[in-house]
Each structure stands twice: as structure tokens, then as C-alpha cells.
Design an enzyme around this catalytic site. Structure first.
Site, PDB file in Angstrom:
ATOM      1  N   ASP A 178      41.740 -53.512  33.894  1.00  0.00           N
ATOM      2  CA  ASP A 178      41.369 -54.142  32.627  1.00  0.00           C
ATOM      3  C   ASP A 178      42.340 -53.752  31.516  1.00  0.00           C
ATOM      4  O   ASP A 178      43.291 -53.012  31.743  1.00  0.00           O
ATOM      5  CB  ASP A 178      39.928 -53.735  32.306  1.00  0.00           C
ATOM      6  CG  ASP A 178      39.244 -54.668  31.313  1.00  0.00           C
ATOM      7  OD1 ASP A 178      39.772 -55.777  31.067  1.00  0.00           O
ATOM      8  OD2 ASP A 178      38.174 -54.302  30.809  1.00  0.00           O
ATOM      9  N   HIS A 179      42.047 -54.201  30.299  1.00  0.00           N
ATOM     10  CA  HIS A 179      42.869 -54.026  29.100  1.00  0.00           C
ATOM     11  C   HIS A 179      43.917 -52.914  29.176  1.00  0.00           C
ATOM     12  O   HIS A 179      43.591 -51.737  29.192  1.00  0.00           O
ATOM     13  CB  HIS A 179      41.975 -53.741  27.898  1.00  0.00           C
ATOM     14  CG  HIS A 179      41.091 -54.880  27.534  1.00  0.00           C
ATOM     15  ND1 HIS A 179      41.462 -55.878  26.663  1.00  0.00           N
ATOM     16  CD2 HIS A 179      39.832 -55.183  27.933  1.00  0.00           C
ATOM     17  CE1 HIS A 179      40.481 -56.747  26.536  1.00  0.00           C
ATOM     18  NE2 HIS A 179      39.478 -56.353  27.301  1.00  0.00           N
ATOM     19  N   GLU A 239      36.373 -51.012  22.397  1.00  0.00           N
ATOM     20  CA  GLU A 239      36.130 -50.768  23.810  1.00  0.00           C
ATOM     21  C   GLU A 239      37.171 -49.822  24.355  1.00  0.00           C
ATOM     22  O   GLU A 239      38.367 -50.016  24.175  1.00  0.00           O
ATOM     23  CB  GLU A 239      36.157 -52.077  24.614  1.00  0.00           C
ATOM     24  CG  GLU A 239      35.862 -51.856  26.094  1.00  0.00           C
ATOM     25  CD  GLU A 239      35.873 -53.146  26.903  1.00  0.00           C
ATOM     26  OE1 GLU A 239      34.860 -53.466  27.521  1.00  0.00           O
ATOM     27  OE2 GLU A 239      36.910 -53.823  26.906  1.00  0.00           O
ATOM     28  N   HIS A 298      33.918 -57.113  21.412  1.00  0.00           N
ATOM     29  CA  HIS A 298      33.460 -56.136  22.389  1.00  0.00           C
ATOM     30  C   HIS A 298      32.270 -55.370  21.839  1.00  0.00           C
ATOM     31  O   HIS A 298      32.116 -55.206  20.636  1.00  0.00           O
ATOM     32  CB  HIS A 298      34.576 -55.130  22.713  1.00  0.00           C
ATOM     33  CG  HIS A 298      35.642 -55.685  23.598  1.00  0.00           C
ATOM     34  ND1 HIS A 298      36.987 -55.500  23.343  1.00  0.00           N
ATOM     35  CD2 HIS A 298      35.586 -56.403  24.736  1.00  0.00           C
ATOM     36  CE1 HIS A 298      37.695 -56.080  24.289  1.00  0.00           C
ATOM     37  NE2 HIS A 298      36.871 -56.633  25.145  1.00  0.00           N
ATOM     38  N   HIS A 332      36.288 -62.525  27.270  1.00  0.00           N
ATOM     39  CA  HIS A 332      35.999 -61.122  26.994  1.00  0.00           C
ATOM     40  C   HIS A 332      34.959 -61.040  25.875  1.00  0.00           C
ATOM     41  O   HIS A 332      34.741 -61.996  25.139  1.00  0.00           O
ATOM     42  CB  HIS A 332      37.264 -60.394  26.536  1.00  0.00           C
ATOM     43  CG  HIS A 332      38.298 -60.251  27.598  1.00  0.00           C
ATOM     44  ND1 HIS A 332      39.482 -59.578  27.399  1.00  0.00           N
ATOM     45  CD2 HIS A 332      38.336 -60.668  28.882  1.00  0.00           C
ATOM     46  CE1 HIS A 332      40.204 -59.597  28.505  1.00  0.00           C
ATOM     47  NE2 HIS A 332      39.534 -60.268  29.420  1.00  0.00           N
ATOM     48  N   ASN A 356      34.353 -60.911  31.629  1.00  0.00           N
ATOM     49  CA  ASN A 356      34.206 -59.462  31.684  1.00  0.00           C
ATOM     50  C   ASN A 356      32.807 -59.035  31.268  1.00  0.00           C
ATOM     51  O   ASN A 356      32.254 -59.550  30.294  1.00  0.00           O
ATOM     52  CB  ASN A 356      35.224 -58.793  30.762  1.00  0.00           C
ATOM     53  CG  ASN A 356      36.637 -58.846  31.311  1.00  0.00           C
ATOM     54  OD1 ASN A 356      36.897 -59.516  32.317  1.00  0.00           O
ATOM     55  ND2 ASN A 356      37.542 -58.151  30.663  1.00  0.00           N
TER      56      ASN A 356
END
Length: 402
Positions: free
Chosen positions: A108-109, A181, A225, A264, A286
Site C-alpha cells: 500500500d501507500h 493513515e 482516510h 481509497h 482499500n
């Protein structure tokens, strides 16, 4: 989707993964991607998806990766994050086939400051590819949305050139997802940056499509997020349709949705907003905040119900000498957390239209999927063959000499 060539239970990569995402976009559903921080969380995801007979992503953030291998390991050079992500990928490869569903393993990110982590995972991909003919991970995400668009796209291009020969899917973000996040805080971002323009998405497509087809775009449409009540954040999933229309026009394409999109920051989104996003080409969503709560909620409920049995090793309402091991054994309360999260995983699948039922046949293999080494002739076989050829040549020479 089981008719897709090469489809199997366990981790899928390359063309099989790409064709699954094409199938999802064509059929109007998205595959949920769950952030995992340990084997127990992975198990909850696999169990929930398996109960519905549908595929899922298991993904690891940088912080989640470091946690996976243990917080006692230094991470100053992202060594713990690299080790944890790779350990998680290997773990999923070992157990996923037993659950009877396809699984995509994803990172992820990855912000610019986390690129050493990305480099370490790609090195592991290359090592695995050289041995088994496929990468360790199915896909990776670069999140350089905090950088200027030109720099964001240029860095993605360079990494995609390295990924494309191994057929690793690249997910990138342009436009910023708000909130916080895993140490990336965008809570004070300019609200205008929460909405990506069609021109930005097209610039990404134009640059990456010159290298390969296996990429997706996380385009911002007001996403945030974290956790929030429905209505507290202005989501505009219809904007994704505008991105598709613009790309269709620029490409003169016959496809209504030529771009693969990702969602997201969907916690608190209404079912209608989610389905609008999916209808406009979102193939992956996500999920983290909601499953974190579900995992904790299972434990919370167990502790509340059994509190009197959890205050000491011995002594409870049934008697002062009664043991409490069967209540404080981690296998008991961790399982309660898994069961709660498993239910939330199934809810996420249903919200994304990712439901169905598949029952594996009895003779379907359920062995650890660590890869099959590339086929090369054994040195012993080569030596034996050489000896045979040599002997035959000697005999032939003797016959000729006579």
C-alpha cells in the site's frame, strides 16, 4: 472468473491478475483490498473471502509491514518494513491455496520518503522472479501525490519500467486522499486537491501506457482516510465517470471505461457512493479502518462477557480454585477478533458486488504456493548424458577403425 486462463487458488500475478481485474471492470464489481498487520489478520481476510468464494487483496502498508515482523527490529533504513512485507507475502503464498480462492498480494501507500522500502520489495520481486518466473508480489502502490504532478508521474514511469518486465501491476495516486493513515497526514490539505481532474488522470495514462498496460490510478474524488460519519465528507464518485469519458475521447476508444481506477478512504461512504464509484471503473477498494474496528470489537465483546474470568490465572465466579486458562489463552480471544473481522470482510465484499459461491473440487491442490523453479536440466542428468554420448562415440570409432 474461474474460466480465466491460469486462474487458481492462491496468489495470482501477471496476466492472470490483470485478466481478473479486466473481468471485474467488465462485470461491474470491485475487489476489496484489506490492510493486514499480522498472520491473524491475514487469516480473517482469507476466511471471509473464502466463505463467499470470491477473490481478495491482502495488502501491507509500510507501518503494517514493520509490525508484521516485530517492533523489536530496527526500521531506520526500512529494513523491518522490507522484511515484514516480504514475510507477509511468503506467508500468504503458503496458506492462501488452502482457502480455495485467488489472492492478490499488494503493498500500500509508498510516499517519496518511503522509497527505500519500495526498492527492497522490488529487489525481492526480482529475486523471486529469477527463480520462479513470477514476482513475489502481485502489485505495488506508489503514492507520490504530495509531490508536483510532473515529478509524481516521472518517478512512477521509472519504477514502472522496472516492474513491467516482471508483469507487476502498478497502482499510483494523483490528487490527494485527505485524513491521516499510517503516518501520512493530509488533514490540512487544500480541499481543492481532494478532487483529481480528468486532465491529471489522462497525463498519467499517457505516460504509463507507453510502458505497459498493467497499471491503475487512485484518483481523488473527496476521499478521506480514517473514520467519519456519512455526509461529513463530500464524495463525488461521479467525477470518475468524467475521467473515463475524457480518456475515451482522447483515445478514440470503443471502451466506455478505458482506465482502471482505485478507491481509497472509503470508510463512512454510503452504499450508493461505493456503487457509483464501481460503475465508473473502480476495480479495487482499500479497506482498513472498518476492519481494524471489527477486529477490536470481537475482542472487546469477549472481554466484556468474560471479564470476571480474566482477572487472574486462578479464581472466577465458578470458584476460587477454578483455572482461567481457557479464557486467557490467546487462541481464544484472538479467534474472537478474527471471527468479528471475518464478518466485516464479507460485508465489504457484498458492498462491492464481489460475491458468489465457489466450492473447490475434492482433488484441487491445496499445497503451499512458494513457486515452481524454472525448469533447467539437472547437472547429474547432463553428466550422465555426456557419459553415454562419450561411450557411444568410442564404440563407433572402434567399429570404424576395424
Amino acid at each position: 472468473y474461474w474460466d480465466i486462463p491460469g486462474m487458481k487458488a492462491g496468489v495470482i500475478t501477471g496476466d492472470v491478475a490483470w485478466n481478473l481485474l479486466k473481468y471485474a471492470k467488465a462485470k461491474g464489481f470491485a475487489i476489496p483490498a484489506f490492510n493486514c498487520t499480522g498472520s491473524s489478520v491475514c487469516n480473517a481476510v482469507l476466511e471471509g473471502a473464502a466463505k463467499l468464494g470470491m477473490p481478495a487483496y491482502i495488502q501491507f502498508s509500510e507501518g503494517g509491514s514493520a509490525f508484521f515482523c516485530g517492533k523489536g527490529i530496527p526500521n531506520d533504513k526500512k529494513q523491518a518494513a522490507i522484511l515484514g512485507a516480504c514475510a507477509g507475502a511468503h506467508y500468504v503464498r503458503m496458506v492462501a491455496p488452502a482457502y480455495g480462492i485467488p489472492v492478490l498480494v499488494h503493498s500500500d501507500h509508498c510516499a517519496k520518503k518511503l522509497l527505500p522500502w519500495f526498492d527492497g520489495m522490488l529487489k525481492a520481486d526480482e529475486d523471486f522472479y529469477n527463480k520462479y518466473g513470477e514476482p513475489l508480489f502481485s502489485s505495488h502502490m506508489l503514492d507520490l501525490s504530495e509531490e508536483p504532478d510532473d515529478e509524481n508521474i516521472a518517478i512512477c514511469v521509472e519504477y514502472f519500467k522496472r516492474m513491467a518486465p516482471m508483469k507487476i501491476w502498478l497502482e499510483m495516486e494523483i490528487g490527494i486522499t485527505g485524513g491521516e493513515e499510517d503516518g501520512v497526514n493530509n488533514e490540512s490539505v487544500d480541499p481543492e486537491k481532494l478532487y483529481t481532474s480528468p486532465e491529471q488522470v489522462w497525463a498519467v495514462y499517457e505516460a504509463l501506457s507507453k510502458i505497459g498496460d498493467m497499471f491503475s490510478v487512485a484518483a481523488a474524488f473527496g476521499n478521506v482516510h480514517g473514520v467519519y460519519k456519512p455526509g461529513n465528507v463530500k464524495l463525488s464518485p461521479e467525477k470518475l465517470g468524467g475521467h473515463q469519458s475524457y480518456a475515451k475521447k482522447m483515445l478514440n476508444s470503443s471502451l466506455e471505461k478505458p482506465i482502471f481506477l482505485v478507491m481509497h478512504g472509503g470508510s463512512g461512504s454510503t452504499d450508493e457512493e461505493i456503487m457509483t464509484a464501481v460503475k465508473n471503473g473502480v476495480v479495487k477498494m482499500n479497506i482498513d479502518t472498518d476492519t481494524q474496528w471489527a477486529y477490536w470489537d470481537g475482542l472487546r465483546a469477549f472481554e466484556k462477557e468474560k471479564r470476571a474470568y480474566l482477572q487472574g490465572q486462578i479464581g472466577n465466579p465458578d470458584g476460587p480454585d477454578k483455572p482461567n486458562k481457557k479464557f486467557y489463552d490467546p487462541r481464544v480471544w484472538v479467534r474472537k477478533a478474527e471471527e468479528s473481522m471475518c464478518k466485516r470482510v464479507m460485508v465489504s465484499c457484498e458492498k462491492l458486488g464481489c460475491t458468489g459461491k465457489y466450492t473447490p473440487v475434492d482433488d484441487e491442490p491445496k499445497f503451499p504456493q512458494i513457486g515452481s523453479p524454472k525448469m533447467t536440466a539437472s547437472p547429474v542428468v547432463l553428466m550422465a548424458a555426456g557419459a553415454i554420448v562419450g561411450s557411444a562415440a568410442t564404440l563407433l570409432m572402434k567399429v570404424i577403425s576395424k
